[in-house]
Every structure is written in C-alpha cells, then in structure tokens.
Design a protein around this motif. Structure first.
Motif, PDB file in Angstrom:
ATOM      1  N   ALA A 468       0.834  -1.208   0.000  1.00 27.75           N
ATOM      2  CA  ALA A 468       0.000   0.000   0.000  1.00 27.75           C
ATOM      3  C   ALA A 468       0.869   1.258   0.000  1.00 27.75           C
ATOM      4  N   ARG A 469       1.893   1.270   0.829  1.00 24.64           N
ATOM      5  CA  ARG A 469       2.759   2.453   0.915  1.00 24.64           C
ATOM      6  C   ARG A 469       3.489   2.710  -0.407  1.00 24.64           C
ATOM      7  N   ALA A 470       3.989   1.638  -1.028  1.00 21.17           N
ATOM      8  CA  ALA A 470       4.714   1.796  -2.292  1.00 21.17           C
ATOM      9  C   ALA A 470       3.798   2.361  -3.365  1.00 21.17           C
ATOM     10  N   ASN A 471       2.566   1.855  -3.425  1.00 22.67           N
ATOM     11  CA  ASN A 471       1.621   2.329  -4.435  1.00 22.67           C
ATOM     12  C   ASN A 471       1.123   3.742  -4.141  1.00 22.67           C
ATOM     13  N   GLU A 472       0.990   4.060  -2.853  1.00 26.07           N
ATOM     14  CA  GLU A 472       0.610   5.423  -2.485  1.00 26.07           C
ATOM     15  C   GLU A 472       1.694   6.405  -2.933  1.00 26.07           C
ATOM     16  N   ALA A 473       2.964   5.994  -2.762  1.00 22.68           N
ATOM     17  CA  ALA A 473       4.081   6.860  -3.143  1.00 22.68           C
ATOM     18  C   ALA A 473       4.183   7.046  -4.661  1.00 22.68           C
ATOM     19  N   MET A 474       3.687   6.061  -5.436  1.00 23.74           N
ATOM     20  CA  MET A 474       3.700   6.204  -6.903  1.00 23.74           C
ATOM     21  C   MET A 474       2.813   7.376  -7.336  1.00 23.74           C
ATOM     22  N   ASP A 475       1.717   7.578  -6.577  1.00 20.85           N
ATOM     23  CA  ASP A 475       0.867   8.759  -6.758  1.00 20.85           C
ATOM     24  C   ASP A 475       0.255   8.861  -8.155  1.00 20.85           C
ATOM     25  N   THR A 476      -0.295   7.751  -8.626  1.00 19.02           N
ATOM     26  CA  THR A 476      -1.075   7.767  -9.867  1.00 19.02           C
ATOM     27  C   THR A 476      -2.491   7.299  -9.533  1.00 19.02           C
ATOM     28  N   THR A 477      -3.405   7.543 -10.437  1.00 17.34           N
ATOM     29  CA  THR A 477      -4.794   7.133 -10.200  1.00 17.34           C
ATOM     30  C   THR A 477      -4.891   5.629  -9.989  1.00 17.34           C
ATOM     31  N   GLU A 478      -4.191   4.872 -10.841  1.00 23.01           N
ATOM     32  CA  GLU A 478      -4.236   3.411 -10.738  1.00 23.01           C
ATOM     33  C   GLU A 478      -3.539   2.908  -9.473  1.00 23.01           C
ATOM     34  N   SER A 479      -2.386   3.501  -9.152  1.00 23.27           N
ATOM     35  CA  SER A 479      -1.644   3.019  -7.977  1.00 23.27           C
ATOM     36  C   SER A 479      -2.417   3.282  -6.686  1.00 23.27           C
ATOM     37  N   LYS A 480      -3.188   4.384  -6.664  1.00 19.75           N
ATOM     38  CA  LYS A 480      -3.970   4.685  -5.464  1.00 19.75           C
ATOM     39  C   LYS A 480      -5.086   3.658  -5.256  1.00 19.75           C
ATOM     40  N   VAL A 518      -7.812   5.146   3.738  1.00 19.54           N
ATOM     41  CA  VAL A 518      -9.065   4.573   3.245  1.00 19.54           C
ATOM     42  C   VAL A 518     -10.219   5.559   3.439  1.00 19.54           C
ATOM     43  N   GLY A 519     -10.270   6.178   4.637  1.00 16.92           N
ATOM     44  CA  GLY A 519     -11.338   7.153   4.893  1.00 16.92           C
ATOM     45  C   GLY A 519     -11.268   8.320   3.936  1.00 16.92           C
ATOM     46  N   ALA A 520     -10.079   8.847   3.709  1.00 22.34           N
ATOM     47  CA  ALA A 520      -9.908   9.984   2.796  1.00 22.34           C
ATOM     48  C   ALA A 520     -10.302   9.610   1.377  1.00 22.34           C
ATOM     49  N   HIS A 521      -9.913   8.385   0.967  1.00 21.11           N
ATOM     50  CA  HIS A 521     -10.245   7.943  -0.391  1.00 21.11           C
ATOM     51  C   HIS A 521     -11.757   7.941  -0.611  1.00 21.11           C
ATOM     52  N   TYR A 522     -12.477   7.342   0.323  1.00 22.56           N
ATOM     53  CA  TYR A 522     -13.930   7.258   0.151  1.00 22.56           C
ATOM     54  C   TYR A 522     -14.598   8.608   0.308  1.00 22.56           C
ATOM     55  N   ALA A 523     -14.036   9.469   1.160  1.00 21.68           N
ATOM     56  CA  ALA A 523     -14.587  10.828   1.308  1.00 21.68           C
ATOM     57  C   ALA A 523     -14.442  11.591   0.005  1.00 21.68           C
ATOM     58  N   ASN A 524     -13.306  11.425  -0.666  1.00 21.35           N
ATOM     59  CA  ASN A 524     -13.047  12.126  -1.931  1.00 21.35           C
ATOM     60  C   ASN A 524     -13.803  11.513  -3.106  1.00 21.35           C
ATOM     61  N   SER A 525     -14.193  10.244  -2.951  1.00 20.78           N
ATOM     62  CA  SER A 525     -14.916   9.586  -4.048  1.00 20.78           C
ATOM     63  C   SER A 525     -16.418   9.589  -3.822  1.00 20.78           C
TER      64      SER A 525
END
Length: 557
Positions: A468-480, A518-525
C-alpha cells in the motif's frame, strides 16, 4: 645351451611375475587414492618395461584423475608404441575426447577393441569406465558396454564394480547396490565396492547403515583410506540433517578426514580432496593452512589459488583473497570455473568496495554484483547463500546495496530464502526511495516484491501494508486504487488477530495510517457511508485525530 635356455625362461617368468605384482600394487594404490605412490610405481614400470602398454595406460589414467589432461595425453601417445597392449592407450585418449565433447572419442574406443580376443573383457570394461569417469559421462553407454562384458564373463568382479559405478551415475541405486554386492561376493579384497555401497546409503540418508558398512571395511583393513574419507563425508551430511548434532558430527567428520589424509601420500590431489571437504565443513582456518601447504608443492595449479581465495575471504583477509581469485581467473581454463568461484570473486569485490565510512564504492560494488549474477546463473542454489549478507547491509541501512544483492537472490524461486529475500528486496527498495532522485520504477519493483510475498503467504500483513505504501508513493490514479485494496486487506488481517495485535504500538500506528488513507479515499470519491465507517474506526483508536473529527463533521452535516 639347454641350461641357458631354461635359465632365460625362468628369468622371463620371474620378470613377468614381478611386473604383474608391481602393476597390481599400483592399482591398489589407485584404489586407496595414493596417487603419488601409484605414479612412482608406474613410472618405474614404464621405464623398465616400455613394451607393455598397460603401464602407460594406468599412468596416464592417474594423471586424468588429477585433472592433468596434457600429461595424460603425452603418456597415452607414448603408450601407443608399446608392442603389448599398446592399444589400451586409445581408451585414455577416447576419454579425453569425451571430456572435450569430440566425436573422435568413439573412433579411439573402436581402435582399442578392434582386435581383442573373444573371451577378453579388459578393454570393454576400461571403455565402460571411460564413459562413466568422463567429465561428460554417458552412463547408459557404460551400462551397455559392461553388459557385453558380463555376457562373456558373468563372474568378473571388476565388471560388477564397473556396473555399480555406471548404475549409480545413472541414478539407479537399487541396481548399483546389487552390482557392488556381487563384486564383493566374487572378490572379498575389493573393499572399494563396500565403500561405494556405503556411499549409496549415505546418499539415501541411511547414515546408520553407511557407518556400519564402513566400520566393517575398517575392521577388515584398518589402513584402507577411502573408508575414512567416506566416513567423514557421511558424518558431515548426517550432521547437516540433524542440527542438534551438527557440531558433534562435524568434529567426527574432521577427525576421520585427518585419518584419511594420514593414510594417503599427502599428494596434491589428496590435499585438494581434503580442501574440498574443509569447504563443506566451513573450516576455513584449516583450509588456508592446507592451501599454503599445497602451494609449496605445486606453484602452478590454479585450484590452489581457488582455495586460498575462499579461505582468505572467510578469514577476513580481503586483499589476499582478491589477489588469489584474480590470479585464479587469469590462469584457470574457463571450463574449470565453477559457480562458487564467481561467488567468492563477487563477495571479495564487495568487501573491497566498502569504504572507511561504511558505505560502498558503487563501481566496485556493482562489479561484485555482476559476478554474483554469474554464480547464480551457473548454479541457482548459490542464491540461498546471499541472504545473511543482504540482511547485514539492510541493518546497516545500506538499502541500495541490499536491494542489489536481493535482486540476485530472488533469481532462484526454489531457494529456501525466497520468501524472505523478496520481503527484504521490497523493504530495501522502498526505504531507499527518494521522491526527488529515485526513478518511479524503483517503487514498481518494490510493489512486485511485496506482491510475490503475498502470493507465497497471503496472511503476511506487513506485505500488504508496504505494498500500500509503495503504491501510495507512486501517486497515480491506478496506484492509489491498488493502495486502497492493500490497506483494506492490512486492516482486515490485523482485526482478525484481535485486540492483542491491535494494541501493539507499531500496529496501532499503522492502523491509523491505513484508516486515514481509506477514509480519505472514500470521502473524496463521494462514498459517504464507507468514509464515515472508516473514519469512525480511526477515531475509536485515535480519539484526538483532528482530520477524522473535521472530515466526519463535514460528512454528517
């Protein structure tokens, strides 16, 4: 005149008997692995009986056993001129051709067997042995030829001994057992057959039976060296399968090998076998002593440099190791290079690359990595030996260097450390990542490593966390999206373990991180329900969390 003829016949008979006795002594010395003694006898026979080709053949054969092909070729070629049995030397030349994968091997074997008598099996058996002893063996051909010999003489003990060697090489343990047993039944002096029978038991991990057989050989002849060598190797492998008894059995193994050495002639060849065993037993102090003794006897043999290089590295003498390994590679035939040679050359370069401040000279370090890659390509088993060094680098926070090492280690999926190597590779790549200077591909590699860990064991919670951390650091729509799934899986695994797991400080900290993402993701979506669910769980473990409080207030407004 009549008396003179009788005297001549008597002297001739005595000479023949002495020759036969001396040749048998040479053969026994070969069986006892006393190669210097055998060569001394055979050189005398070659000098005094140059018309007998057997003398040349067996002398050349000893040189072949010592991997001195040039000397062997010279002897065999001289032996071809002998009037009696000179054609035996074509067999030696044929084996050398087999070693070098030359088609002319068969032509040489055909010349050796072209004019043999119907009931003569000697040439057939020696041709069979050549196929077994070659560096490029053909065990099935050896079995076929030995069967021809047995059709002629089905009570020949040497034929059964030869068959045992070929069947063992062809991995037919049952047939090899029977052949060695039959050889010994027909000739009780063939103690080597019992030793080889014991070696099959050792290979099958039937160590108790192997030791029993070898003690029986020693009871028959306390000076038969190969029995002690085999005992040493048996106790080594036995100790390797029973860690609790490893130290005890290794001590016995080394004692038996010393006994074996005392019964040989301390030739360079027997010392090399000793050195090979010391490498197995990891007795590098003794190896360095042995290598230096060999160097006094033979200053040109590159194998001695190999032993010096290995021992010096393990004993912390990196400059000496580098010197020996560099010289070894300059002198050795390429076909004689083994995977472990590349391993030690690589390890030595890495040791030399380490600077006074604890960091590495990257150019020299990368040269070492290249050698390690060659080692693993040649023998994938080597990969399992890299983990301790990689972990050491990781603990020293030399993450870039550790990642390079673990990238080599994971090239063997069958390695006993494959799971841990992937985990450490992912860690090292992630911790080494710098958003300003590192390529994004580094995070992709880290993600792949953590994914492999999850594939091997899906319940490994930290693999999900770092994925999760590695993909968060990639900072792309798909990686998130990938990070979201990984964080959710981490939360699921932790919760399944209960309150004891969740109460651990580091786990609590990680849960706060996961719920926040996870909370931020769903709040933003705009998935209000899931956002509220996760943020409330976040507040349950971190009541003072300002982000959760503020966001929940906005969502519920």
């Amino acid at each position: 005149m009549r008396n003179a003829k009788v005297l001549s016949l008597v002297l001739s008979a005595i000479s023949t008997a002495v020759f036969a006795q001396d040749l048998e002594q040479a053969k026994k010395a070969i069986d006892a692995e006393q190669y210097d003694k055998a060569k001394k006898i055979l050189r005398g026979l070659v000098k005094n009986s140059p018309d007998n080709g057997k003398n040349f053949f067996y002398l050349g054969d000893v040189y072949l056993r010592e991997a001195k092909a040039d000397s062997a070729v010279m002897i065999f070629n001289k032996g071809l001129a002998a009037k009696d049995k000179g054609t035996l030397n074509y067999i030696g030349l044929g084996q050398i051709d087999l070693d070098n994968k030359k088609a002319s091997a068969q032509a040489n074997f055909d010349k050796a067997t072209a004019n043999i008598k119907k009931k003569d099996v000697e040439e057939l058996l020696l041709v069979a042995k050549a196929h077994t002893n070659s560096e490029n063996p053909d065990y099935k051909k050896a079995i076929e030829i030995t069967n021809k010999a047995l059709l002629i003489d089905d009570k020949n003990p040497i034929a059964y001994l030869t068959m045992g060697d070929a069947q063992k090489g062809d991995k037919n343990a049952g047939e090899a057992f029977r052949a060695y047993e039959t050889a010994y039944e027909y000739d009780k002096s063939l103690l080597i057959a019992r030793v080889k029978y014991a070696a099959i038991n050792k290979g099958a991990k039937n160590f108790t039976e192997a030791v029993k057989l070898l003690n029986g050989v020693i009871a028959t002849d306390a000076n038969f060296g190969p029995a002690y060598r085999e005992l040493a190797e048996t106790y080594y492998f036995w100790g390797s399968t029973e860690p609790a008894k490893y130290d005890e059995y290794i001590k016995k193994a080394l004692q038996y090998y010393e006994k074996y050495m005392s019964l040989t002639d301390y030739s360079v060849e027997s010392r090399m076998r000793h050195a090979d065993f010391l490498i197995l037993a990891k007795d590098y102090k003794a190896l360095e002593i042995e290598a230096n003794e060999m160097k006094k006897l033979d200053k040109v043999n590159p194998r001695i440099l190999r032993y010096l290089g290995y021992a010096a590295y393990e004993n912390g003498n990196y400059a000496e190791s580098s010197k020996a390994m560099t010289e070894f590679f300059a002198k050795v035939e390429p076909k004689r290079i083994i995977a472990r040679d590349y391993l030690y050359l690589g390890l030595t370069k890495m040791a030399e690359a380490k600077k006074a401040d604890g960091t590495y000279d990257e150019k020299i370090f990368n040269e070492g990595v290249a050698e390690l890659n060659k080692a693993v390509e040649k023998d994938p088993v080597i990969a399992s030996e890299l983990n301790p060094l990689g972990q050491k680098m990781f603990k020293e926070k030399l993450y870039k260097n550790a990642s390079r090492l673990f990238e080599v280690a994971i090239k063997n999926p069958k390695s006993k450390n494959y799971f841990a190597d992937n985990f450490y590779l992912g860690y090292a790549l992630y911790f080494d990542y710098d958003p300003k200077t590192s390529p994004k591909d580094q995070l992709v590699k880290a993600d792949a490593a953590f994914s492999k860990v999850i594939e091997l064991n899906a319940s490994t919670q930290d693999a999900h966390l770092f994925k999760a951390r590695a993909n968060e650091a990639m900072d792309t729509t798909e990686s998130k999206k990938v990070a979201l799934v990984a964080y959710e899986e981490y939360v699921k695994l932790v919760n399944a373990k209960g309150d004891a797991e969740k109460s651990k400080p580091v786990v609590k900290k990680n849960l706060i991180e996961a719920y926040t993402f996870v909370g931020a993701h769903y709040a933003n979506s705009a998935d209000k329900a899931k956002a509220i669910e996760n943020l409330e769980k976040l507040l349950a473990i971190d009541p003072a969390n300002a982000y959760a409080t503020k966001t929940l207030k906005a969502l519920k407004a």
